[in-house]
Design an enzyme around this catalytic site. Sequence first.
Site, PDB file in Angstrom:
ATOM      1  N   HIS A  82       0.832  -1.208   0.000  1.00 47.95           N
ATOM      2  CA  HIS A  82       0.000   0.000   0.000  1.00 47.95           C
ATOM      3  C   HIS A  82       0.867   1.258   0.000  1.00 47.95           C
ATOM      4  CE1 HIS A  82      -3.219   2.795   0.917  1.00 47.95           C
ATOM      5  NE2 HIS A  82      -4.090   1.815   0.798  1.00 47.95           N
ATOM      6  N   GLY A 163       6.033  21.990   9.473  1.00 51.70           N
ATOM      7  CA  GLY A 163       7.330  21.363   9.676  1.00 51.70           C
ATOM      8  C   GLY A 163       8.347  21.744   8.621  1.00 51.70           C
ATOM      9  N   HIS A 168      10.911  13.060   8.977  1.00 54.27           N
ATOM     10  CA  HIS A 168      11.449  12.563  10.240  1.00 54.27           C
ATOM     11  C   HIS A 168      12.348  11.369   9.915  1.00 54.27           C
ATOM     12  CE1 HIS A 168      11.536  10.351  14.053  1.00 54.27           C
ATOM     13  NE2 HIS A 168      11.239  11.501  14.651  1.00 54.27           N
ATOM     14  N   PRO A 169      13.497  11.226  10.570  1.00 56.25           N
ATOM     15  CA  PRO A 169      14.473  10.196  10.196  1.00 56.25           C
ATOM     16  C   PRO A 169      13.919   8.777  10.159  1.00 56.25           C
ATOM     17  CG  PRO A 169      15.426  11.709  11.785  1.00 56.25           C
ATOM     18  CD  PRO A 169      13.979  12.084  11.658  1.00 56.25           C
ATOM     19  N   THR A 170      12.943   8.454  11.017  1.00 55.83           N
ATOM     20  CA  THR A 170      12.383   7.097  11.025  1.00 55.83           C
ATOM     21  C   THR A 170      10.875   7.071  10.823  1.00 55.83           C
ATOM     22  OG1 THR A 170      12.160   7.158  13.449  1.00 55.83           O
ATOM     23  CG2 THR A 170      14.190   6.195  12.534  1.00 55.83           C
ATOM     24  N   ALA A 171      10.186   8.150  11.189  1.00 56.83           N
ATOM     25  CA  ALA A 171       8.717   8.146  11.163  1.00 56.83           C
ATOM     26  C   ALA A 171       8.136   8.724   9.881  1.00 56.83           C
ATOM     27  CB  ALA A 171       8.165   8.918  12.371  1.00 56.83           C
ATOM     28  N   GLY A 172       8.936   9.366   9.053  1.00 57.93           N
ATOM     29  CA  GLY A 172       8.439   9.919   7.799  1.00 57.93           C
ATOM     30  C   GLY A 172       7.571  11.145   8.006  1.00 57.93           C
TER      31      GLY A 172
END
Length: 300
Positions: A82, A163, A168-172
Amino acid sequence: MSNFIHAVPNFSEGRRKEVIEAITDQLRNVDGVKLIDHYPDPDFNRTVIEVIGKPEPLKEALLNMAGKAYELIDMNEQQGDHPRIGAVDTIPVFPLANISLEECVKFAEELGQEIYDRYEVPVYFSGENARNEHRKSLDFIRKGQYEGLKELITRPERVPDIGKPALHPTAGATIVSSASYGLVAFNVILGTSDLSIAKNIAMAVRGPSGGFSTVRSIGLFFEERAQVAVSMNMLDIKKTPIYRAFNLIENEARRYGVPVVGTQIIGALPQEALISCAEYYLRLENFNRDQIIENHLVGI
């Protein structure tokens, strides 16, 4: 009477049971909030949540849910069928009872701002909160998905609404939206394994490519049953009833000599969505909602 909002957050994990439960636990046993259910999909690697609640406790529960997802899902490792741009991909909200669309728009704005303030995850607004016509479409926001957006996010047309122009480095990133009537997630399964057919039909159905303005759709392959489906988010079933989208898909599939073998409703939906189908296919005349006996249970 209390005000209630319906929210349908989608997060990018559908395989690790312990992670799914930890995230959905943030919506359990919260005063003023009811978790209706959640629907993990291992092929999509995605879970859809259905939750309703009073505005303030629901907002706090959604923020806690988002925080747990950001903590436990690393988008650098996540893979699934998805489209997605973040650990919490979307949080759409809808008026349910004694609340206006305008109040839901405000709710979504506050939720998006608080997501960034707490977690520094950039936010895109869609639906009624979209900053321009392009961003009303999830397809436009998700173009390139997480991996592509990493490279494109500094372009003026792709920068977040809240923003810095960086994921975000891991959360997108997360998409927050509001709409006038509860979203219905509806899959039409085709008797073929040819994904190109489902993708072609999805293009005919979805609004941005000439179909129904309130429908977003993609073609997907269901590995476990070796069949494809046209998977739809129906944003307003008053403007585009389920039966109308189904009829178009069935007609388009007929061009390819492909049958419709089944359908799926993902999550909860308004009663009216099914009543309108019954009225259409049964050719009901002068049907009154008071003829549904369960409706008389309310208020007893």
